[in-house]
Design an enzyme around this catalytic site. Sequence first.
Site, short mmCIF file in Angstrom:
data_model
loop_
_atom_site.label_atom_id
_atom_site.label_comp_id
_atom_site.label_asym_id
_atom_site.label_seq_id
_atom_site.Cartn_x
_atom_site.Cartn_y
_atom_site.Cartn_z
N ASP A 188 4.14 2.07 -4.09
CA ASP A 188 3.33 2.91 -4.98
C ASP A 188 3.23 2.15 -6.31
O ASP A 188 4.23 1.99 -7.02
CB ASP A 188 4.03 4.26 -5.17
CG ASP A 188 3.27 5.17 -6.13
OD1 ASP A 188 2.29 4.71 -6.77
OD2 ASP A 188 3.66 6.34 -6.26
N VAL A 189 2.04 1.70 -6.63
CA VAL A 189 1.89 0.83 -7.81
C VAL A 189 2.23 1.53 -9.12
O VAL A 189 2.42 0.86 -10.14
CB VAL A 189 0.47 0.22 -7.90
CG1 VAL A 189 0.20 -0.71 -6.74
CG2 VAL A 189 -0.61 1.30 -8.02
N ASP A 204 0.86 -1.19 0.00
CA ASP A 204 0.00 0.00 0.00
C ASP A 204 0.89 1.23 0.00
O ASP A 204 1.98 1.21 0.58
CB ASP A 204 -0.93 0.01 1.23
CG ASP A 204 -2.16 0.86 1.02
OD1 ASP A 204 -3.25 0.29 0.81
OD2 ASP A 204 -2.04 2.11 1.04
N SER A 207 -14.33 -1.92 -12.34
CA SER A 207 -15.48 -1.33 -11.66
C SER A 207 -16.65 -1.27 -12.64
O SER A 207 -16.44 -1.18 -13.85
CB SER A 207 -15.14 0.10 -11.21
OG SER A 207 -16.32 0.80 -10.84
N LYS A 221 -10.89 2.13 -15.61
CA LYS A 221 -11.50 0.83 -15.26
C LYS A 221 -11.91 0.05 -16.50
O LYS A 221 -11.89 -1.19 -16.48
CB LYS A 221 -12.69 1.06 -14.32
CG LYS A 221 -12.29 1.56 -12.92
CD LYS A 221 -11.29 0.65 -12.25
CE LYS A 221 -11.29 0.77 -10.73
NZ LYS A 221 -10.23 -0.06 -10.10
N TYR A 275 -11.79 7.88 -14.19
CA TYR A 275 -11.96 6.58 -13.51
C TYR A 275 -12.63 5.55 -14.44
O TYR A 275 -12.19 4.40 -14.52
CB TYR A 275 -12.78 6.81 -12.25
CG TYR A 275 -12.96 5.63 -11.32
CD1 TYR A 275 -11.97 5.27 -10.40
CD2 TYR A 275 -14.14 4.90 -11.31
CE1 TYR A 275 -12.16 4.21 -9.52
CE2 TYR A 275 -14.34 3.84 -10.44
CZ TYR A 275 -13.34 3.50 -9.55
OH TYR A 275 -13.53 2.46 -8.67
P1 NAI Z 1 -10.04 2.32 -0.43
O1 NAI Z 1 -9.80 3.76 -0.72
O2 NAI Z 1 -10.70 1.93 0.85
O3 NAI Z 1 -8.65 1.50 -0.56
C1 NAI Z 1 -7.75 1.74 -1.58
C2 NAI Z 1 -6.35 1.51 -1.06
O4 NAI Z 1 -5.42 1.74 -2.14
C3 NAI Z 1 -5.96 2.44 0.08
O5 NAI Z 1 -5.42 1.70 1.16
C4 NAI Z 1 -4.90 3.36 -0.55
O6 NAI Z 1 -3.91 3.81 0.37
C5 NAI Z 1 -4.32 2.44 -1.61
N1 NAI Z 1 -3.62 3.18 -2.69
C6 NAI Z 1 -4.00 4.34 -3.27
N2 NAI Z 1 -3.10 4.71 -4.19
C7 NAI Z 1 -2.13 3.76 -4.20
C8 NAI Z 1 -0.93 3.58 -4.93
N3 NAI Z 1 -0.50 4.48 -5.86
N4 NAI Z 1 -0.17 2.48 -4.68
C9 NAI Z 1 -0.56 1.59 -3.75
N5 NAI Z 1 -1.67 1.71 -3.00
C10 NAI Z 1 -2.46 2.78 -3.24
O7 NAI Z 1 -10.87 1.79 -1.70
P2 NAI Z 1 -11.79 0.50 -1.90
O8 NAI Z 1 -13.20 0.95 -1.91
O9 NAI Z 1 -11.40 -0.61 -0.98
O10 NAI Z 1 -11.41 0.11 -3.41
C11 NAI Z 1 -10.52 -0.92 -3.74
C12 NAI Z 1 -10.57 -1.13 -5.27
O11 NAI Z 1 -11.90 -1.47 -5.64
C13 NAI Z 1 -10.20 0.12 -6.07
O12 NAI Z 1 -9.50 -0.27 -7.24
C14 NAI Z 1 -11.55 0.69 -6.44
O13 NAI Z 1 -11.48 1.48 -7.58
C15 NAI Z 1 -12.36 -0.58 -6.65
N6 NAI Z 1 -13.80 -0.40 -6.55
C16 NAI Z 1 -14.42 0.01 -5.38
C17 NAI Z 1 -15.79 0.14 -5.34
C18 NAI Z 1 -16.51 0.57 -4.08
O14 NAI Z 1 -17.74 0.69 -4.13
N7 NAI Z 1 -15.83 0.76 -2.95
C19 NAI Z 1 -16.62 -0.12 -6.50
C20 NAI Z 1 -15.90 -0.56 -7.65
C21 NAI Z 1 -14.54 -0.69 -7.66
#
Ligand code: NAI
Length: 248
Positions: free
Chosen positions: A64-65, A39, A143, A160, A156
């Site tokens: 950082d991905v 992360d 997504s 996606k 986004y």
């Molecule tokens: P979240 O914001 O709770 O978690 C995302 C994590 O990615 C965080 O821990 C953040 O620090 C980390 N992150 C951000 N930029 C980064 C980088 N450059 N390198 C490494 N880590 C990084 O988000 P959530 O909701 O858990 O989403 C996870 C995945 O699911 C994402 O790809 C999001 O787009 C996707 N998604 C989420 C939905 C939702 O309803 N929550 C719906 C559809 C897709």
Amino acid sequence: MSSGLLADRTAVITGAAQGIGFAIAARFIDEGARVVIGDINAEAAVAAARELGGDAVAVGAGCDVTSAADVEALLAVAAERFTPVDVMVNNAGITRDATMRTMTEEMFDQVIAVHLKGTWNGTRLAGAIMRANGGGTIVNMSSLSGKIGLAGQTNYSAAKAGIVGLTKAAAKELAHLGVRVNAIQPGLIRTAMTEAMPAKVWEQKMAEIPMGRAGEIDEVAKVALFLASDLSSYMTGTVLEVTGGRFM
Ligand code: NAI
């Protein structure tokens, strides 16, 4: 030897310090995997690994991905602490929502970099290790926004949708080497990110969902487990929607 669908396999999950990625890590550990949590928030990644059971089953590291060197280092952690990666989950994500009238070029570039380049880095670098080891599975987090396009998310939705194309192209390149690549398209999932939504927007989305509720993070994690494990042994290049029937 532990039992379970991912017994003795090593999984690397990006963006797993919280939310959906964290739920995936917890599920995978329940099924016998050892996980590396990458992360951008290194401190949170380490804390998450501790919460999931510590050194024997989980390790957290900053990553950082968008940086290939960081992703390579993360994959090296897996090999050093456990075994070379068997399962890669490209989950890290951000949003920078705005209509095109107000979205800056920087907001566009940031979102494309984290989702699309980040997933490309994870897919190609983990794929290279897996092909050398005779197989593996890769799960990419797309997504519903990439399927239908959402106003305020030109960045986004593009990223996606791009992940779907990337997943299918990579699946074709890696299938004969024993590596399967699939994607998930979650709809509205209850996380810190979505709970910050204004009540009116939340209600509007709810009306679009035949099942009449938002999804829970573990409901995405269970599908990730299916795609990561041998349960999906004859599937590659597919996209599974986890949406409660929204925009089917
Ligand atoms: P979240 O914001 O709770 O978690 C995302 C994590 O990615 C965080 O821990 C953040 O620090 C980390 N992150 C951000 N930029 C980064 C980088 N450059 N390198 C490494 N880590 C990084 O988000 P959530 O909701 O858990 O989403 C996870 C995945 O699911 C994402 O790809 C999001 O787009 C996707 N998604 C989420 C939905 C939702 O309803 N929550 C719906 C559809 C897709």
